[in-house]
Design a protein around this motif. Sequence first.
Motif, PDB file in Angstrom:
ATOM      1  N   GLY A 132       0.774  -1.234   0.000  1.00  0.00           N
ATOM      2  CA  GLY A 132       0.000   0.000   0.000  1.00  0.00           C
ATOM      3  C   GLY A 132       0.799   1.275   0.000  1.00  0.00           C
ATOM      4  O   GLY A 132       0.224   2.352  -0.087  1.00  0.00           O
ATOM      5  N   LEU A 133       2.134   1.172   0.099  1.00  0.00           N
ATOM      6  CA  LEU A 133       2.903   2.411   0.104  1.00  0.00           C
ATOM      7  C   LEU A 133       4.333   2.197  -0.388  1.00  0.00           C
ATOM      8  O   LEU A 133       4.879   1.101  -0.318  1.00  0.00           O
ATOM      9  CB  LEU A 133       2.911   3.047   1.499  1.00  0.00           C
ATOM     10  CG  LEU A 133       3.521   2.272   2.667  1.00  0.00           C
ATOM     11  CD1 LEU A 133       4.996   2.611   2.834  1.00  0.00           C
ATOM     12  CD2 LEU A 133       2.783   2.603   3.953  1.00  0.00           C
ATOM     13  N   GLU A 134       4.911   3.293  -0.885  1.00  0.00           N
ATOM     14  CA  GLU A 134       6.295   3.342  -1.346  1.00  0.00           C
ATOM     15  C   GLU A 134       6.965   4.541  -0.689  1.00  0.00           C
ATOM     16  O   GLU A 134       6.390   5.626  -0.615  1.00  0.00           O
ATOM     17  CB  GLU A 134       6.368   3.497  -2.870  1.00  0.00           C
ATOM     18  CG  GLU A 134       5.661   2.400  -3.659  1.00  0.00           C
ATOM     19  CD  GLU A 134       6.492   1.135  -3.754  1.00  0.00           C
ATOM     20  OE1 GLU A 134       7.742   1.253  -3.608  1.00  0.00           O
ATOM     21  OE2 GLU A 134       5.918   0.055  -3.964  1.00  0.00           O
ATOM     22  N   VAL A 135       8.181   4.345  -0.228  1.00  0.00           N
ATOM     23  CA  VAL A 135       8.960   5.437   0.351  1.00  0.00           C
ATOM     24  C   VAL A 135      10.237   5.583  -0.461  1.00  0.00           C
ATOM     25  O   VAL A 135      11.027   4.641  -0.554  1.00  0.00           O
ATOM     26  CB  VAL A 135       9.300   5.181   1.835  1.00  0.00           C
ATOM     27  CG1 VAL A 135      10.104   6.338   2.404  1.00  0.00           C
ATOM     28  CG2 VAL A 135       8.035   4.953   2.647  1.00  0.00           C
ATOM     29  N   ARG A 136      10.441   6.759  -1.049  1.00  0.00           N
ATOM     30  CA  ARG A 136      11.628   7.012  -1.875  1.00  0.00           C
ATOM     31  C   ARG A 136      12.525   8.018  -1.171  1.00  0.00           C
ATOM     32  O   ARG A 136      12.090   9.120  -0.835  1.00  0.00           O
ATOM     33  CB  ARG A 136      11.219   7.543  -3.253  1.00  0.00           C
ATOM     34  CG  ARG A 136      12.404   7.821  -4.188  1.00  0.00           C
ATOM     35  CD  ARG A 136      11.930   8.285  -5.550  1.00  0.00           C
ATOM     36  NE  ARG A 136      11.303   9.601  -5.491  1.00  0.00           N
ATOM     37  CZ  ARG A 136      11.989  10.748  -5.565  1.00  0.00           C
ATOM     38  NH1 ARG A 136      13.311  10.742  -5.653  1.00  0.00           N
ATOM     39  NH2 ARG A 136      11.329  11.901  -5.527  1.00  0.00           N
ATOM     40  N   TYR A 137      13.779   7.634  -0.957  1.00  0.00           N
ATOM     41  CA  TYR A 137      14.728   8.533  -0.321  1.00  0.00           C
ATOM     42  C   TYR A 137      15.099   9.650  -1.288  1.00  0.00           C
ATOM     43  O   TYR A 137      15.487   9.405  -2.429  1.00  0.00           O
ATOM     44  CB  TYR A 137      15.981   7.758   0.096  1.00  0.00           C
ATOM     45  CG  TYR A 137      17.109   8.632   0.599  1.00  0.00           C
ATOM     46  CD1 TYR A 137      16.988   9.345   1.786  1.00  0.00           C
ATOM     47  CD2 TYR A 137      18.297   8.731  -0.128  1.00  0.00           C
ATOM     48  CE1 TYR A 137      18.014  10.148   2.249  1.00  0.00           C
ATOM     49  CE2 TYR A 137      19.335   9.534   0.325  1.00  0.00           C
ATOM     50  CZ  TYR A 137      19.196  10.237   1.514  1.00  0.00           C
ATOM     51  OH  TYR A 137      20.213  11.043   1.956  1.00  0.00           O
ATOM     52  N   VAL A 138      14.977  10.897  -0.843  1.00  0.00           N
ATOM     53  CA  VAL A 138      15.235  12.062  -1.685  1.00  0.00           C
ATOM     54  C   VAL A 138      16.600  12.669  -1.411  1.00  0.00           C
ATOM     55  O   VAL A 138      17.321  13.065  -2.323  1.00  0.00           O
ATOM     56  CB  VAL A 138      14.136  13.135  -1.482  1.00  0.00           C
ATOM     57  CG1 VAL A 138      14.441  14.389  -2.287  1.00  0.00           C
ATOM     58  CG2 VAL A 138      12.771  12.567  -1.872  1.00  0.00           C
ATOM     59  N   GLY A 139      16.995  12.759  -0.142  1.00  0.00           N
ATOM     60  CA  GLY A 139      18.261  13.373   0.226  1.00  0.00           C
ATOM     61  C   GLY A 139      18.218  13.877   1.651  1.00  0.00           C
ATOM     62  O   GLY A 139      17.292  13.568   2.413  1.00  0.00           O
ATOM     63  N   GLN A 140      19.209  14.666   2.009  1.00  0.00           N
ATOM     64  CA  GLN A 140      19.345  15.170   3.372  1.00  0.00           C
ATOM     65  C   GLN A 140      18.994  16.654   3.443  1.00  0.00           C
ATOM     66  O   GLN A 140      19.273  17.417   2.510  1.00  0.00           O
ATOM     67  CB  GLN A 140      20.774  14.971   3.871  1.00  0.00           C
ATOM     68  CG  GLN A 140      21.213  13.512   3.940  1.00  0.00           C
ATOM     69  CD  GLN A 140      20.428  12.692   4.938  1.00  0.00           C
ATOM     70  OE1 GLN A 140      19.809  11.698   4.569  1.00  0.00           O
ATOM     71  NE2 GLN A 140      20.441  13.100   6.206  1.00  0.00           N
ATOM     72  N   THR A 141      18.382  17.053   4.559  1.00  0.00           N
ATOM     73  CA  THR A 141      18.010  18.449   4.781  1.00  0.00           C
ATOM     74  C   THR A 141      18.500  18.894   6.159  1.00  0.00           C
ATOM     75  O   THR A 141      18.716  18.059   7.045  1.00  0.00           O
ATOM     76  CB  THR A 141      16.484  18.645   4.705  1.00  0.00           C
ATOM     77  OG1 THR A 141      15.851  17.873   5.738  1.00  0.00           O
ATOM     78  CG2 THR A 141      15.956  18.191   3.342  1.00  0.00           C
TER      79      THR A 141
END
Length: 418
Positions: free
Chosen positions: A85-94
Motif C-alpha cells: 500500500g505504500l512506497e517510500v523514496r529517499y530524496v536526500g538530506q536536509t
Amino acid sequence: MRIKCLPTDFQVDEILSLEPTGGKYALYELRKTSITTFSAVDRVARAWRIPREELVFAGLKDKHACTTQGLSIFEGPRKNLSIDGLEVRYVGQTPRAIHPRDIVCNEFLVIVRDLSDADLARSVAAVREVNEFGLPNYFDKQRFGSLGESGEFVAKAWCQGDHERALFLAVADPNSHDSPSDREQKQILREHWGNFGEAVDLLPMGLSLQIAEQLAIGKPDYKRALTMLKHDLRSLLLSAYQSDIWNRLLSSVIRDVVPASILFEETIGPRRLAMFHTLDPKSQRELQDLMLPLPSARLHLPPGPLYDRLAEVLAEDGMTLRELRVKYPRDTFFSKGDRAAIVRADELEAIPEADERYPGKQKLLLSFSLRRASYATMLVKRITALEMPLASESDETQSGESPDDDFSSRESSDNPSE
C-alpha cells in the motif's frame, strides 16, 4: 454522477519548497494508496524500527486516493522502502525536519464519472464561476470528524476548565466513525463512568483501559488523563473547535457583505454556512483579498468591526477570546496565523471524455492546484454538487482518513498559517 470510483480517480501530489541541501534529516517522498497518512507513517516506523515520534510530515492526505507527500526522519536510513500500500523514496538530506510551511501547494487530478449531458453542462458552468469568483475557504466537514453524537466540541469544555467533560467527550462520546471495537469500549466507559474500577475489569488492552486504570486510582485526575491522548489527536481536537469558530466568522462576514439575493446555505460539519455562486463587483472587491485570523487567546485584535464580530461568534458558545486557550498540558495549543476568506484554484481545468466505466455517459477530468490548508473537497463539491465520500480527520488516529490540509506530527500546533 459518481466520485472516487477508483483510488486513481483522486490523485494528490504535495509540492514542497524544502530542498535536499544536506544535513542530518533524511527527506523522503511517501506514496500511498488507500491508506491514511497516520497509518502509513506507523507502518514505516515499524518497518524501520524507528520511534513513531521521529517521523515528521507536513500534510494529511486522503485515504481513498493515490497521494504523494514529504516525510522527514532525523538521521533516517538513506534507502527506499516498499511495503503493502505504500512506497517510500529517499530524496536526500536536509538541515531540518519538514514543516507545513514547506508546502507550496497540492496538485490534484480528480475524475468525476457517470455524468449525463446535463450534469456535464452544470459542472462546466460551475468551473467557470469558480475560476472567476472563487469560493469560501471553509474548513470542510472532515475537520469535524471528532464531533460525536453529543454535538459538543472537546476543546470547548477543555478551554472552560471542565476536564471531566472534555475527557468524556474524547473517549466515551459515540461517533459515527467508530469501529465496532471503539463503540463497545465507549459504551463500557459511559456505563461505568465514575466507577472506573468496574470499567477496568471489562475493557480490553489499549488506551481506554490505560485511562480507566489511571482514573481508578484515588480521586480521578481528569486533567492528567487528557494528556494520555496522543498528541496528534489532542492537536486535532483543538483544531476542530478553532475551525468551527473560524467558519462561523467567515459566514458572518459573507452574510454581511454579499447581497441576500445571491446567497445560499450549505451544511459543512455541524453548521449551515453562507455560500455563493457569483459575486457582485462590490462584494468581490471586499472579499477577494480578505484574510481572517485563526481565533485563540494569543490573537491580539484591536477594537473594531472584526473584533466585535468574533466576539459575537464566541458569545454564542458562552466564550470570550481570552478563554480560547488550554492551560494544560503546555504542549497543546491553538494554531495562530491568518487564513484567506476566498480560495481560488490555480490552473483549474475541466476536460470531458467518454466514460469507459459507464458506457453512454461522460467523465470529467478536473486538474488544479490549491494552496496549503485549503480543501479540495470544498472545490469538488462546489463543481459537482455531490458530497465527497470522506471520513474524518480524527479518524486518522483510529484508522480512518483525513483532509487535504496541513498537519505535522510534531510541529503542527504552531503552524503560522493555520
